[in-house]
Scaffold this active site. Structure first.
Site, PDB file in Angstrom:
ATOM      1  N   SER A  21      53.545 -32.986 -59.345  1.00 13.64           N
ATOM      2  CA  SER A  21      53.776 -31.667 -59.948  1.00 13.64           C
ATOM      3  C   SER A  21      53.889 -31.844 -61.455  1.00 13.64           C
ATOM      4  CB  SER A  21      55.079 -31.075 -59.423  1.00 13.64           C
ATOM      5  OG  SER A  21      55.482 -29.983 -60.235  1.00 13.64           O
ATOM      6  N   ASN A  61      51.046 -34.604 -48.791  1.00 12.99           N
ATOM      7  CA  ASN A  61      51.076 -33.378 -49.587  1.00 12.99           C
ATOM      8  C   ASN A  61      52.315 -32.526 -49.301  1.00 12.99           C
ATOM      9  OD1 ASN A  61      49.860 -30.785 -50.798  1.00 12.99           O
ATOM     10  ND2 ASN A  61      49.870 -30.294 -48.600  1.00 12.99           N
ATOM     11  N   ALA A 115      62.552 -35.312 -60.398  1.00 12.45           N
ATOM     12  CA  ALA A 115      62.721 -36.764 -60.208  1.00 12.45           C
ATOM     13  C   ALA A 115      61.913 -37.258 -59.012  1.00 12.45           C
ATOM     14  CB  ALA A 115      64.202 -37.093 -60.021  1.00 12.45           C
ATOM     15  N   SER A 116      61.865 -36.464 -57.957  1.00  8.70           N
ATOM     16  CA  SER A 116      61.118 -36.902 -56.765  1.00  8.70           C
ATOM     17  C   SER A 116      59.629 -37.019 -57.071  1.00  8.70           C
ATOM     18  CB  SER A 116      61.349 -35.929 -55.593  1.00  8.70           C
ATOM     19  OG  SER A 116      60.723 -34.679 -55.821  1.00  8.70           O
ATOM     20  N   LYS A 117      59.122 -36.094 -57.873  1.00 13.03           N
ATOM     21  CA  LYS A 117      57.688 -36.123 -58.200  1.00 13.03           C
ATOM     22  C   LYS A 117      57.377 -37.238 -59.203  1.00 13.03           C
ATOM     23  CE  LYS A 117      56.332 -32.727 -55.561  1.00 13.03           C
ATOM     24  NZ  LYS A 117      55.478 -32.987 -54.395  1.00 13.03           N
ATOM     25  N   TYR A 164      63.918 -32.159 -57.798  1.00  6.64           N
ATOM     26  CA  TYR A 164      62.475 -32.004 -57.550  1.00  6.64           C
ATOM     27  C   TYR A 164      61.663 -32.775 -58.603  1.00  6.64           C
ATOM     28  CZ  TYR A 164      57.987 -29.621 -56.702  1.00  6.64           C
ATOM     29  OH  TYR A 164      56.668 -29.344 -56.424  1.00  6.64           O
TER      30      TYR A 164
HETATM   31  N1  LIG Z   1      52.939 -24.283 -55.156  1.00  9.57           N
HETATM   32  C1  LIG Z   1      53.119 -24.821 -56.362  1.00  9.57           C
HETATM   33  O1  LIG Z   1      53.258 -24.100 -57.353  1.00  9.57           O
HETATM   34  C2  LIG Z   1      53.133 -26.318 -56.530  1.00  9.57           C
HETATM   35  C3  LIG Z   1      53.145 -26.854 -57.829  1.00  9.57           C
HETATM   36  C4  LIG Z   1      53.164 -28.240 -57.991  1.00  9.57           C
HETATM   37  C5  LIG Z   1      53.169 -29.061 -56.898  1.00  9.57           C
HETATM   38  N2  LIG Z   1      53.168 -28.534 -55.635  1.00  9.57           N
HETATM   39  C6  LIG Z   1      53.198 -29.461 -54.506  1.00  9.57           C
HETATM   40  O2  LIG Z   1      52.137 -29.165 -53.634  1.00  9.57           O
HETATM   41  C7  LIG Z   1      52.460 -29.625 -52.319  1.00  9.57           C
HETATM   42  C8  LIG Z   1      52.087 -28.569 -51.294  1.00  9.57           C
HETATM   43  O3  LIG Z   1      52.977 -27.468 -51.402  1.00  9.57           O
HETATM   44  P1  LIG Z   1      52.461 -25.947 -51.372  1.00  9.57           P
HETATM   45  O4  LIG Z   1      52.322 -25.518 -52.755  1.00  9.57           O
HETATM   46  O5  LIG Z   1      51.294 -25.819 -50.460  1.00  9.57           O
HETATM   47  O6  LIG Z   1      53.763 -25.209 -50.807  1.00  9.57           O
HETATM   48  P2  LIG Z   1      54.081 -24.584 -49.367  1.00  9.57           P
HETATM   49  O7  LIG Z   1      53.135 -23.486 -49.062  1.00  9.57           O
HETATM   50  O8  LIG Z   1      55.539 -24.272 -49.441  1.00  9.57           O
HETATM   51  O9  LIG Z   1      53.844 -25.808 -48.360  1.00  9.57           O
HETATM   52  C9  LIG Z   1      54.776 -26.860 -48.228  1.00  9.57           C
HETATM   53  C10 LIG Z   1      54.320 -27.730 -47.078  1.00  9.57           C
HETATM   54  O10 LIG Z   1      55.229 -28.835 -46.940  1.00  9.57           O
HETATM   55  C11 LIG Z   1      55.644 -28.919 -45.581  1.00  9.57           C
HETATM   56  N3  LIG Z   1      57.010 -29.438 -45.480  1.00  9.57           N
HETATM   57  C12 LIG Z   1      58.105 -29.073 -46.201  1.00  9.57           C
HETATM   58  N4  LIG Z   1      59.197 -29.750 -45.764  1.00  9.57           N
HETATM   59  C13 LIG Z   1      58.769 -30.554 -44.756  1.00  9.57           C
HETATM   60  C14 LIG Z   1      59.409 -31.496 -43.891  1.00  9.57           C
HETATM   61  N5  LIG Z   1      60.742 -31.735 -43.977  1.00  9.57           N
HETATM   62  N6  LIG Z   1      58.662 -32.140 -42.959  1.00  9.57           N
HETATM   63  C15 LIG Z   1      57.328 -31.902 -42.860  1.00  9.57           C
HETATM   64  N7  LIG Z   1      56.663 -31.030 -43.639  1.00  9.57           N
HETATM   65  C16 LIG Z   1      57.379 -30.364 -44.574  1.00  9.57           C
HETATM   66  C17 LIG Z   1      55.597 -27.479 -45.065  1.00  9.57           C
HETATM   67  O11 LIG Z   1      55.509 -27.514 -43.634  1.00  9.57           O
HETATM   68  P3  LIG Z   1      56.009 -26.263 -42.714  1.00  9.57           P
HETATM   69  O12 LIG Z   1      55.711 -25.005 -43.496  1.00  9.57           O
HETATM   70  O13 LIG Z   1      55.201 -26.418 -41.473  1.00  9.57           O
HETATM   71  O14 LIG Z   1      57.474 -26.467 -42.475  1.00  9.57           O
HETATM   72  C18 LIG Z   1      54.321 -26.987 -45.740  1.00  9.57           C
HETATM   73  O15 LIG Z   1      53.207 -27.383 -44.993  1.00  9.57           O
HETATM   74  C19 LIG Z   1      53.956 -29.988 -52.352  1.00  9.57           C
HETATM   75  O16 LIG Z   1      54.129 -31.377 -52.428  1.00  9.57           O
HETATM   76  C20 LIG Z   1      54.432 -29.345 -53.638  1.00  9.57           C
HETATM   77  O17 LIG Z   1      55.559 -30.011 -54.159  1.00  9.57           O
HETATM   78  C21 LIG Z   1      53.143 -27.181 -55.442  1.00  9.57           C
END
Ligand SMILES: NC(=O)c1ccc[n+]([C@@H]2O[C@H](COP(=O)([O-])OP(=O)(O)OC[C@H]3O[C@@H](n4cnc5c(N)ncnc54)[C@H](OP(=O)(O)O)[C@@H]3O)[C@@H](O)[C@H]2O)c1
Length: 251
Positions: free
Chosen positions: A152, A100, A167-169, A165
């Protein structure tokens, strides 16, 4: 055991072992709490925010559920194997894999430099693949497994973060289709949830406007967690990307 009792036992996640990355983020924390409630022994992996993952471990201990917090920089190609090894040592073989963690830097397409491209692809696509490569063979051998990627809506629409971003998803979708087809007959499902704009996450872009979504509001991390739990419980759902986007796509 009767057929329906067997099915209920299969849907019950209590006692299973999960590896959840991004456990210190908004969606990860909400899903982590749901896994604890379900009695799943979980490795909460984080990047920089140890406190958030340690808090989940404390909550799990209070609930009598085994848990561990593990640090890993998922941009490092060696990290996924180490993370899986540490999870197995602490809790046992991984039944539920939830890659995630996500990296998101908002950039105009003309401003995406090589470093941003490489880091985004490394965290969002390479690490999920390497994690799956580590655990899926064991799941297939044991006849049970769940892999749930966090995609996403950007994979469908392009989104607002940038081409790196999106492309990665989108890459996760090809990955899941490839894997799902190979292990469907061995009790392993491979799916993805594709959220739109989720509040209470560090990732929500400051420019995001909920009025752009048909539902007129941001999604909640708990709503993502709720769908994720349904996917993890269901053994008949595989090879799917489930959009959770307030009607953003298709429009
Ligand atoms: N929020 C949105 O609107 C949204 C929409 C679509 C998809 N998503 C996807 O949902 C997932 C969860 O994100 P979130 O929304 O909960 O955002 P978030 O609050 O920013 O959390 C991101 C998480 O990813 C971890 N992370 C980032 N870079 C990392 C690295 N290099 N190594 C290890 N861990 C890393 C962070 O760890 P630390 O904080 O401990 O560094 C954090 O736990 C992601 O894949 C995101 O792309 C989010």
């Amino acid at each position: 055991m009767g057929e329906s009792t067997q099915l209920e036992a299969h849907m019950d996640l209590a006692g299973r072992v999960a590896l959840l990355t991004g456990a210190s983020g908004g969606i990860g924390k909400a899903l982590g709490r749901r896994l604890i409630e379900a009695g799943v022994s979980t490795a909460f992996a984080y990047g920089r925010n140890a406190d958030e993952a340690e808090r989940l471990v404390a909550e799990a201990k209070d609930a009598g559920v085994a848990a561990v917090a593990l640090s890993a920089d998922l941009a490092d190609p060696e990290a996924p194997a180490r993370l899986v090894g540490a999870t197995v040592d602490a809790l046992g073989p991984v039944d539920l894999l939830i890659p995630n963690a996500g990296h998101s830097e908002q950039r105009a397409y003309t401003e995406v430099d090589l470093e941003t491209w490489e880091r985004t692809l490394a965290v969002n696509l390479r690490a999920p693949f390497l994690l799956a490569q580590q655990v899926v063979p064991g799941m297939a051998e044991r006849g049970y497994g769940r892999v749930l990627f966090m995609s996403s809506v950007a994979a469908f629409t392009g989104g607002i973060v940038g081409p790196h971003y999106a492309a990665s998803k989108a890459g996760l979708h090809g990955l899941l289709h490839f894997l799902a087809a190979r292990v469907a007959g061995q009790g392993v499902t491979v799916n993805a949830v594709a959220p739109a704009l989720i509040e209470d996450t560090r990732m929500l872009p400051p420019s995001a406007d909920p009025r752009g979504l048909p539902v007129g509001r941001f999604g909640r991390p708990e709503e993502v967690a709720d769908l994720a739990m349904a996917v993890l419980r269901n053994g008949y759902l595989t090879n799917q990307v489930l959009s959770l986007d307030g009607g953003a796509y298709p429009r």
